[in-house]
Design an enzyme around this catalytic site. Structure first.
Site, PDB file in Angstrom:
ATOM      1  N   PHE A 229       0.774  -1.111  -0.137  1.00 53.02           N
ATOM      2  CA  PHE A 229      -0.085   0.201   0.036  1.00 53.02           C
ATOM      3  C   PHE A 229       0.913   1.484   0.034  1.00 53.02           C
ATOM      4  O   PHE A 229       0.698   2.055   0.846  1.00 53.02           O
ATOM      5  CB  PHE A 229      -1.005   0.095   1.304  1.00 53.02           C
ATOM      6  CG  PHE A 229      -1.715  -1.086   1.361  1.00 53.02           C
ATOM      7  CD1 PHE A 229      -2.886  -1.493   0.535  1.00 53.02           C
ATOM      8  CD2 PHE A 229      -1.526  -2.183   2.461  1.00 53.02           C
ATOM      9  CE1 PHE A 229      -3.551  -2.641   0.776  1.00 53.02           C
ATOM     10  CE2 PHE A 229      -2.284  -3.194   2.548  1.00 53.02           C
ATOM     11  CZ  PHE A 229      -3.224  -3.717   1.736  1.00 53.02           C
ATOM     12  N   ASP A 300       0.406  -0.538   5.347  1.00 54.71           N
ATOM     13  CA  ASP A 300      -0.287   0.632   5.412  1.00 54.71           C
ATOM     14  C   ASP A 300      -1.479   0.711   4.777  1.00 54.71           C
ATOM     15  O   ASP A 300      -1.625   1.655   3.733  1.00 54.71           O
ATOM     16  CB  ASP A 300       0.649   1.886   5.407  1.00 54.71           C
ATOM     17  CG  ASP A 300       0.153   3.121   5.782  1.00 54.71           C
ATOM     18  OD1 ASP A 300      -0.989   3.223   6.583  1.00 54.71           O
ATOM     19  OD2 ASP A 300       0.286   4.142   5.209  1.00 54.71           O
ATOM     20  N   CYS A 340      -5.532   3.046  10.014  1.00 59.71           N
ATOM     21  CA  CYS A 340      -5.964   4.580  10.019  1.00 59.71           C
ATOM     22  C   CYS A 340      -7.442   4.514  10.221  1.00 59.71           C
ATOM     23  O   CYS A 340      -8.110   5.418  10.047  1.00 59.71           O
ATOM     24  CB  CYS A 340      -5.551   5.212   8.812  1.00 59.71           C
ATOM     25  SG  CYS A 340      -6.121   4.682   7.324  1.00 59.71           S
TER      26      CYS A 340
END
Ligand code: SAH
Length: 396
Positions: A229, A300, A340
Site C-alpha cells: 500500500f 499501511d 488508520c
C-alpha cells in the site's frame, strides 16, 4: 453577543463541558428553527447555564461543533487568526513547514477548529472544510491562513464524502491567491517528494506518517524491504535512502505508482527499487506460495472501516493482511503495521495483529507503538482524533 440558543436535555452536558466539541441531535431539548447552517449558536445545559459557543449544522447528527468555551469570545475573523497563530507556533516548535517542507497546519478538532483541515506544501496551502461551520467561514480562514504563513495561495480539496453528512456538496479548486503547480516538490528529512495536490489522496500526501517513515531507517541497512500500500512511495523511499539493498513498492493505483517511480529517480533509489501494480491481498498470497521473503515489511492499508457496522469485516481484512505479512518475513524480520481506521481501537488492533501472528506461528516483540505525527494532534477529551495506530514488531 446574543446568539440563538441550543438547550440540552438534562444530564447531556458532561462531555461538552469537559471539552469534547460535539453536540449530538439526540442530546438536544430545544433548538432554533430555520437558522442558517454554520451560524454561531450558544449551547446551554438544561438549567440554562452557558456551556459553549459553536457552529450550527441542521443537516448533521452532530448538530453543533464547539468553537469556544469562553463566553466572551466572538466567532469572527480575529478568532480564526488567534487559533491559526497558536497552531502555527506548534508547527514552528516542531520544526515543520517552511518554504520547502510540508506539514498539517490545522488538524480540525485537534487544533480547536472543528472541520477545518489545512496542510502546507512548501509555498502552497491546501484546505478542506468538512463541517457547516468550517464552510461558513472558509473565506475568513483562507485569508487568515495566507496572511499568517505568507504562502502564495490556498487550494481547496473539499471533495470528500463526509461533506454529504453536513448537507454540503463536494468542491475543489483554487480558493485564494496563486494556483499551485501540477506538482510541488517538498522535503521530508533527507527525502524529496513530489506532491500532486489536485489529484492526490487527502490533500496530496500522508503527512501523518512522516515520523513513522523516519522510524524504519535503523532497520533497513542491507535489507530487502517490501512496502505494501505504498501510495507515492514514502516508506520505501525512506528505506532506500537509508540503505536498503532492495525495495519493492506495491500499490493497486497506477498514478500513485507513477509518482513513486519518479520519486525514486529524484532520490537516487530507482536502481534498487521495483514497482508492482497489483491487489495486495492477491500478490502477497502469490509471493507467500513462491517462498519469497523480506527483511522489513510495511503494511499501511487504507481505511477498512468507514462505520462501526463494518468493524467485523475490517478486522478480518487486517488479520488477513497481517497474516500474509508475517509469512513473508525472514527470521528476525521487522513488520511495521498500521490501521488508520478511527473505529479500530488500539487494543483491538494489537489483538488482531496478535491473532495473525498466532496463526502464522510466530512470536514477535513490540519495538515501538506508533501513531500520527504531532502536527496531527488530538484533544485529550476527543479520543476520536487518534486514528492512526501502528506497531513496529520484530519476529523472534
Ligand atoms: N503508506 C503510504 C500511504 C498508504 S495509503 C504513505 O506513506 O504515503 C493506502 C494505499 O493503498 C493507497 O495508495 C491505495 O491506492 C492503496 N490500496 C488500496 N487498496 C489496495 C489493494 N487492495 N491493493 C493494493 N493497494 C491498495
Amino acid at each position: 453577543m446574543a446568539n440563538p440558543e441550543v438547550t440540552l436535555k438534562p444530564g447531556r452536558e458532561h462531555t461538552l463541558r469537559r471539552g469534547h466539541p460535539w453536540v449530538f441531535a439526540t442530546s438536544i431539548a430545544r433548538e432554533p428553527q430555520g437558522l442558517a447552517p454554520g451560524a454561531s449558536v450558544d449551547v446551554l445545559d438544561a438549567t440554562g447555564a452557558w456551556l459553549a459557543r459553536g457552529a450550527w449544522s441542521p443537516a448533521s447528527q452532530i448538530r453543533v461543533r464547539a468553537w469556544t468555551w469562553q463566553r466572551d469570545e466572538a466567532i469572527d475573523a480575529a478568532f480564526f487568526r488567534r487559533r491559526l497563530a497558536a497552531a502555527l507556533r506548534l508547527r514552528e516548535t516542531l520544526g515543520l513547514g517552511g518554504h520547502e517542507g510540508a506539514c498539517r497546519v490545522l488538524n480540525a478538532e485537534g487544533d480547536g477548529l472543528p472541520g477545518v483541515v489545512l496542510d502546507r506544501y512548501g509555498p502552497h496551502l491546501v484546505a478542506q472544510f468538512l463541517s457547516a461551520g468550517a464552510e461558513a467561514f472558509r473565506e475568513e480562514i483562507a485569508r487568515a491562513a495566507l496572511e499568517a504563513t505568507a504562502c502564495r495561495g490556498v487550494y481547496e480539496r473539499s471533495d470528500v464524502e463526509v461533506r454529504a453528512k453536513e448537507g454540503l456538496p463536494q468542491r475543489a479548486g483554487a480558493l485564494l491567491g496563486d494556483e499551485p503547480p501540477p506538482e510541488i516538490t517538498i522535503r521530508e528529512g533527507e527525502l524529496r517528494l513530489l506532491v500532486d495536490v489536485r489529484n492526490g489522496h487527502k490533500t496530496g500526501l500522508y503527512l501523518d506518517q512522516r515520523d513513522n517513515r523516519a522510524a524504519v531507517a535503523p532497520f533497513v541497512r542491507g535489507a530487502r524491504v517490501l512496502n505494501v500500500f505504498c501510495y507515492t512511495g514514502g516508506f520505501g523511499l525512506a528505506a532506500g535512502v537509508a540503505g536498503a539493498s532492495q525495495v519493492t513498492q506495491l500499490d493497486q493505483s497506477a498514478p500513485a505508482l507513477e509518482l513513486a517511480r519518479r520519486n525514486a529517480e529524484l532520490n537516487g533509489t530507482a536502481a534498487r527499487t521495483e514497482h508492482v501494480q497489483a491487489d495486495a491481498f492477491a500478490k502477497l498470497r502469490e509471493w507467500r506460495d513462491e517462498g519469497r521473503r523480506f527483511d522489513l515489511i510495511v503494511l499501511d492499508p487504507p481505511k477498512f472501516v468507514a462505520s462501526a457496522a463494518q468493524l467485523d469485516s475490517a478486522r478480518r481484512g487486517y488479520k488477513d493482511i497481517n497474516l500474509l505479512g508475517f509469512k513473508l518475513l525472514a527470521p528476525g524480520g521487522v513488520l511495521c503495521t498500521f490501521s488508520c481506521s478511527g473505529h479500530m481501537q488500539p487494543e483491538m488492533f494489537r489483538e488482531t495483529v496478535a491473532e495473525a501472528a498466532a496463526d502464522a506461528r510466530v512470536q514477535a516483540q513490540v519495538l515501538r507503538q506508533l501513531g500520527q505525527a504531532p502536527d496531527h494532534p488530538f484533544g485529550l477529551h476527543y479520543p476520536e482524533g487518534f486514528y492512526l495506530k501502528g506497531l513496529m514488531l520484530r519476529v523472534m
